[in-house]
Scaffold this active site. Structure first.
Site, PDB file in Angstrom:
ATOM      1  N   ASP A  96       2.336 -18.457 -18.192  1.00 18.56           N
ATOM      2  CA  ASP A  96       0.883 -18.429 -18.418  1.00 18.56           C
ATOM      3  C   ASP A  96       0.256 -19.766 -18.024  1.00 18.56           C
ATOM      4  O   ASP A  96       0.914 -20.807 -18.051  1.00 18.56           O
ATOM      5  CB  ASP A  96       0.578 -18.206 -19.913  1.00 18.56           C
ATOM      6  CG  ASP A  96       0.833 -16.777 -20.373  1.00 18.56           C
ATOM      7  OD1 ASP A  96       1.053 -15.895 -19.531  1.00 18.56           O
ATOM      8  OD2 ASP A  96       0.812 -16.557 -21.608  1.00 18.56           O
ATOM      9  N   GLN A 120      -6.362 -19.588 -12.184  1.00 15.05           N
ATOM     10  CA  GLN A 120      -7.622 -19.200 -12.832  1.00 15.05           C
ATOM     11  C   GLN A 120      -8.793 -19.420 -11.857  1.00 15.05           C
ATOM     12  O   GLN A 120      -9.069 -20.563 -11.474  1.00 15.05           O
ATOM     13  CB  GLN A 120      -7.834 -20.066 -14.073  1.00 15.05           C
ATOM     14  CG  GLN A 120      -6.704 -19.939 -15.106  1.00 15.05           C
ATOM     15  CD  GLN A 120      -6.569 -21.180 -15.971  1.00 15.05           C
ATOM     16  OE1 GLN A 120      -6.685 -22.316 -15.465  1.00 15.05           O
ATOM     17  NE2 GLN A 120      -6.285 -20.996 -17.248  1.00 15.05           N
ATOM     18  N   ARG A 179      -0.173 -14.317 -10.728  1.00 16.59           N
ATOM     19  CA  ARG A 179      -1.214 -13.643 -11.515  1.00 16.59           C
ATOM     20  C   ARG A 179      -2.532 -14.370 -11.285  1.00 16.59           C
ATOM     21  O   ARG A 179      -2.616 -15.589 -11.509  1.00 16.59           O
ATOM     22  CB  ARG A 179      -0.868 -13.683 -13.000  1.00 16.59           C
ATOM     23  CG  ARG A 179      -1.929 -13.002 -13.883  1.00 16.59           C
ATOM     24  CD  ARG A 179      -1.746 -13.329 -15.357  1.00 16.59           C
ATOM     25  NE  ARG A 179      -0.484 -12.853 -15.884  1.00 16.59           N
ATOM     26  CZ  ARG A 179       0.099 -13.357 -16.976  1.00 16.59           C
ATOM     27  NH1 ARG A 179      -0.475 -14.345 -17.643  1.00 16.59           N
ATOM     28  NH2 ARG A 179       1.260 -12.876 -17.403  1.00 16.59           N
ATOM     29  N   ALA A 228      -9.416 -18.266 -19.396  1.00 13.88           N
ATOM     30  CA  ALA A 228      -9.891 -17.982 -20.748  1.00 13.88           C
ATOM     31  C   ALA A 228     -10.378 -19.225 -21.486  1.00 13.88           C
ATOM     32  O   ALA A 228     -10.786 -19.130 -22.640  1.00 13.88           O
ATOM     33  CB  ALA A 228      -8.764 -17.327 -21.547  1.00 13.88           C
ATOM     34  N   THR A 282      -7.436  -8.570 -14.634  1.00 15.73           N
ATOM     35  CA  THR A 282      -8.858  -8.521 -14.962  1.00 15.73           C
ATOM     36  C   THR A 282      -9.214  -7.139 -15.494  1.00 15.73           C
ATOM     37  O   THR A 282      -8.526  -6.161 -15.205  1.00 15.73           O
ATOM     38  CB  THR A 282      -9.716  -8.819 -13.707  1.00 15.73           C
ATOM     39  OG1 THR A 282     -11.108  -8.780 -14.057  1.00 15.73           O
ATOM     40  CG2 THR A 282      -9.466  -7.820 -12.581  1.00 15.73           C
ATOM     41  N   ARG A 335      -9.808 -16.294 -28.446  1.00 16.28           N
ATOM     42  CA  ARG A 335     -10.167 -16.222 -27.017  1.00 16.28           C
ATOM     43  C   ARG A 335     -10.611 -14.813 -26.652  1.00 16.28           C
ATOM     44  O   ARG A 335     -11.511 -14.629 -25.832  1.00 16.28           O
ATOM     45  CB  ARG A 335      -8.992 -16.675 -26.137  1.00 16.28           C
ATOM     46  CG  ARG A 335      -8.732 -18.178 -26.202  1.00 16.28           C
ATOM     47  CD  ARG A 335      -7.843 -18.664 -25.072  1.00 16.28           C
ATOM     48  NE  ARG A 335      -6.487 -18.174 -25.160  1.00 16.28           N
ATOM     49  CZ  ARG A 335      -5.506 -18.750 -25.873  1.00 16.28           C
ATOM     50  NH1 ARG A 335      -5.748 -19.862 -26.541  1.00 16.28           N
ATOM     51  NH2 ARG A 335      -4.300 -18.240 -25.893  1.00 16.28           N
ATOM     52  N   ARG A 336     -10.005 -13.801 -27.285  1.00 16.41           N
ATOM     53  CA  ARG A 336     -10.433 -12.413 -27.000  1.00 16.41           C
ATOM     54  C   ARG A 336     -11.841 -12.171 -27.537  1.00 16.41           C
ATOM     55  O   ARG A 336     -12.642 -11.490 -26.930  1.00 16.41           O
ATOM     56  CB  ARG A 336      -9.448 -11.393 -27.612  1.00 16.41           C
ATOM     57  CG  ARG A 336      -8.017 -11.522 -27.161  1.00 16.41           C
ATOM     58  CD  ARG A 336      -7.769 -11.261 -25.692  1.00 16.41           C
ATOM     59  NE  ARG A 336      -8.115 -12.261 -24.731  1.00 16.41           N
ATOM     60  CZ  ARG A 336      -7.365 -13.313 -24.384  1.00 16.41           C
ATOM     61  NH1 ARG A 336      -6.235 -13.556 -24.951  1.00 16.41           N
ATOM     62  NH2 ARG A 336      -7.780 -14.137 -23.438  1.00 16.41           N
ATOM     63  N   ALA A 396     -14.135 -14.420 -27.741  1.00 13.87           N
ATOM     64  CA  ALA A 396     -15.043 -15.176 -26.875  1.00 13.87           C
ATOM     65  C   ALA A 396     -15.352 -14.421 -25.586  1.00 13.87           C
ATOM     66  O   ALA A 396     -16.403 -14.611 -24.979  1.00 13.87           O
ATOM     67  CB  ALA A 396     -14.430 -16.541 -26.542  1.00 13.87           C
TER      68      ALA A 396
HETATM   69  C1  LIG Z   1      -2.811  -9.652 -18.012  1.00 13.98           C
HETATM   70  C2  LIG Z   1      -3.689 -10.838 -18.278  1.00 13.98           C
HETATM   71  C3  LIG Z   1      -3.111 -12.091 -18.369  1.00 13.98           C
HETATM   72  C4  LIG Z   1      -3.918 -13.211 -18.575  1.00 13.98           C
HETATM   73  N1  LIG Z   1      -3.343 -14.459 -18.576  1.00 13.98           N
HETATM   74  C5  LIG Z   1      -4.143 -15.539 -18.661  1.00 13.98           C
HETATM   75  C6  LIG Z   1      -3.613 -16.850 -18.531  1.00 13.98           C
HETATM   76  O1  LIG Z   1      -2.410 -17.060 -18.339  1.00 13.98           O
HETATM   77  N2  LIG Z   1      -4.486 -17.895 -18.632  1.00 13.98           N
HETATM   78  C7  LIG Z   1      -5.826 -17.704 -18.835  1.00 13.98           C
HETATM   79  O2  LIG Z   1      -6.570 -18.689 -18.884  1.00 13.98           O
HETATM   80  N3  LIG Z   1      -6.336 -16.482 -18.982  1.00 13.98           N
HETATM   81  C8  LIG Z   1      -5.533 -15.401 -18.897  1.00 13.98           C
HETATM   82  N4  LIG Z   1      -6.097 -14.153 -19.019  1.00 13.98           N
HETATM   83  C9  LIG Z   1      -7.492 -13.995 -19.509  1.00 13.98           C
HETATM   84  C10 LIG Z   1      -8.493 -14.024 -18.372  1.00 13.98           C
HETATM   85  O3  LIG Z   1      -8.522 -15.307 -17.809  1.00 13.98           O
HETATM   86  C11 LIG Z   1      -9.895 -13.654 -18.866  1.00 13.98           C
HETATM   87  O4  LIG Z   1     -10.290 -14.526 -19.883  1.00 13.98           O
HETATM   88  C12 LIG Z   1     -10.012 -12.237 -19.396  1.00 13.98           C
HETATM   89  O5  LIG Z   1      -9.219 -11.354 -18.661  1.00 13.98           O
HETATM   90  C13 LIG Z   1     -11.471 -11.748 -19.319  1.00 13.98           C
HETATM   91  O6  LIG Z   1     -11.923 -11.769 -17.992  1.00 13.98           O
HETATM   92  P1  LIG Z   1     -12.142 -10.443 -17.095  1.00 13.98           P
HETATM   93  O7  LIG Z   1     -11.602 -10.748 -15.736  1.00 13.98           O
HETATM   94  O8  LIG Z   1     -11.551  -9.275 -17.756  1.00 13.98           O
HETATM   95  O9  LIG Z   1     -13.683 -10.335 -16.876  1.00 13.98           O
HETATM   96  P2  LIG Z   1     -14.897 -10.308 -17.903  1.00 13.98           P
HETATM   97  O10 LIG Z   1     -16.096 -10.449 -17.046  1.00 13.98           O
HETATM   98  O11 LIG Z   1     -14.694 -11.265 -19.018  1.00 13.98           O
HETATM   99  O12 LIG Z   1     -14.822  -8.850 -18.502  1.00 13.98           O
HETATM  100  C14 LIG Z   1     -15.104  -7.695 -17.753  1.00 13.98           C
HETATM  101  C15 LIG Z   1     -15.225  -6.520 -18.718  1.00 13.98           C
HETATM  102  O13 LIG Z   1     -13.954  -6.269 -19.316  1.00 13.98           O
HETATM  103  C16 LIG Z   1     -14.083  -5.978 -20.694  1.00 13.98           C
HETATM  104  N5  LIG Z   1     -13.435  -7.058 -21.476  1.00 13.98           N
HETATM  105  C17 LIG Z   1     -12.998  -8.257 -21.022  1.00 13.98           C
HETATM  106  N6  LIG Z   1     -12.428  -8.974 -22.013  1.00 13.98           N
HETATM  107  C18 LIG Z   1     -12.520  -8.217 -23.134  1.00 13.98           C
HETATM  108  C19 LIG Z   1     -12.092  -8.382 -24.484  1.00 13.98           C
HETATM  109  N7  LIG Z   1     -11.475  -9.482 -24.888  1.00 13.98           N
HETATM  110  N8  LIG Z   1     -12.353  -7.387 -25.344  1.00 13.98           N
HETATM  111  C20 LIG Z   1     -12.965  -6.251 -24.954  1.00 13.98           C
HETATM  112  N9  LIG Z   1     -13.373  -6.035 -23.682  1.00 13.98           N
HETATM  113  C21 LIG Z   1     -13.166  -6.982 -22.784  1.00 13.98           C
HETATM  114  C22 LIG Z   1     -15.543  -5.904 -20.987  1.00 13.98           C
HETATM  115  O14 LIG Z   1     -15.951  -4.583 -20.781  1.00 13.98           O
HETATM  116  C23 LIG Z   1     -16.132  -6.798 -19.920  1.00 13.98           C
HETATM  117  O15 LIG Z   1     -17.465  -6.473 -19.623  1.00 13.98           O
HETATM  118  C24 LIG Z   1      -5.317 -13.039 -18.754  1.00 13.98           C
HETATM  119  C25 LIG Z   1      -5.878 -11.776 -18.646  1.00 13.98           C
HETATM  120  C26 LIG Z   1      -5.093 -10.687 -18.397  1.00 13.98           C
HETATM  121  C27 LIG Z   1      -5.752  -9.360 -18.231  1.00 13.98           C
END
Ligand SMILES: Cc1cc2nc3c(=O)[nH]c(=O)nc-3n(C[C@H](O)[C@H](O)[C@H](O)COP(=O)(O)OP(=O)(O)OC[C@H]3O[C@@H](n4cnc5c(N)ncnc54)[C@H](O)[C@@H]3O)c2cc1C
Length: 299
Positions: free
Chosen positions: A133, A162, A183, A188, A225, A279-280, A282
């Protein structure tokens, strides 16, 4: 504003104590598989019916060596249990280097590498893989350096980048080569404008540029995503893996899998769920509403 406040709260011991005491179980279990290896194995068994999984033992910013060694022990047990249950070909593990020693005051890099090598060796012996990660921007150089070292013995080690960070396009160019599992996520953590795009459209535009570079490199972009526009973009690239978090858009995960997509679910478990959970919250203001309602209806 709300995102910044929640991410600040994710680092606050006082808010942590309050939240951990609260009646948060229902909303926490939406995002976290449970506290024990048995809990997480039960969820892995369900998910692998149509998806792949990457299991994360929750924990980060461990500041003593014994704690970092204990993380290795947790991963060894987890990996052995995945192997014994016949799940190692469908479920890999994700690990945060700050749980393995990266936050130590002394010898952080050497201790982290030793511990990460032990986790990778256990994974190799069990026939599964590891993805490292990515945490906040102050750790990016050290994390990518560790991934490079790990890949000399285990070329399958997954890296994470990221798109919110300005540096990431250049990192993608380094990481885009045959066999490289990367990935791509938005990020986040609450990063300053000096190193990160703060505007969501800029983060998306960067995501698209990074995806182009990774896809052209002949490795495996793992597109992490829930954003429909980014998922559509990913689906026009070959090869690809789509990744989403446990508890977020589960129906979309199932629909994509039913359409033949390779979908992997990031599945955390453990008692140290606080920072991950915040973080979720947020990421989606509506989650805060659910959370506050669960506090108000306590008892
Ligand atoms: C498999 C995976 C691994 C990850 N690993 C890392 C990592 O190693 N380091 C890191 O910094 N980040 C990591 N992340 C988190 C990532 O960086 C984002 O913070 C997170 O995925 C939200 O961004 P988004 O691309 O989904 O887009 P967003 O624009 O945030 O979300 C798009 C849509 O998805 C839905 N959604 C998104 N998040 C949520 C939530 N928490 N609850 C409910 N609905 C939601 C909503 O409908 C939102 O409108 C990871 C995410 C995933 C999916």
């Amino acid at each position: 504003m709300l995102r910044t406040a929640l991410l600040a709260a994710s680092r606050s011991p006082r808010v942590r104590a309050l939240v951990e005491r609260g009646p948060t179980r229902a909303i926490v279990t939406r995002f976290v598989a449970g506290t024990t290896v048995d809990d997480v194995l039960a969820v892995v068994r369900e998910l692998v019916a149509d998806r792949l999984v990457t299991v994360d033992h929750l924990g980060e910013n461990v500041t003593d060596r014994a704690g970092a060694r204990a993380t290795v022990g947790e991963y060894r047990v987890l990996i052995a249990r995945l192997r014994d249950a016949g799940l190692a070909d469908r479920a890999e593990v994700s690990v945060k280097l700050s749980a393995l020693g990266q936050a130590l005051e002394r010898d952080a890099q050497a201790v982290t590498l030793e511990h990460a090598r032990a986790v990778c060796a256990a994974a190799a012996a069990a026939g599964t893989t590891v993805t490292v990660d990515m945490e906040d921007h102050t750790t990016t150089d050290a994390t990518l350096a560790t991934v490079r070292e790990l890949r000399t013995d285990h070329p399958w080690v997954g890296a994470v980048v990221q798109s919110q960070l300005r540096r990431t396009l250049a990192d993608c160019r380094d990481l885009a080569h045959p066999g490289s599992r990367v990935r791509l996520c938005k990020g986040a953590y609450d990063e300053p404008a000096s190193v990160a795009y703060r505007d969501p459209d800029e983060v998306r535009a960067s995501f698209a540029r990074c995806l182009d570079v990774l896809a052209a490199g002949g490795g495996l972009p793992m597109v992490a995503t829930h954003d429909p526009a980014m998922i559509d973009l990913a689906r026009s690239r070959e090869p690809r893996e789509l990744q989403m978090l446990y508890g977020v858009r589960p129906r979309a995960q199932q629909e994509l899998a039913a359409e033949g997509e390779r979908v992997r679910v990031y599945l955390p478990y453990g008692t140290d769920w606080y920072a991950y959970f915040m973080r979720r919250l947020a990421e989606r203001p509506a989650n805060v509403g659910f959370f506050l309602r669960s506090l108000l209806t306590r008892g």
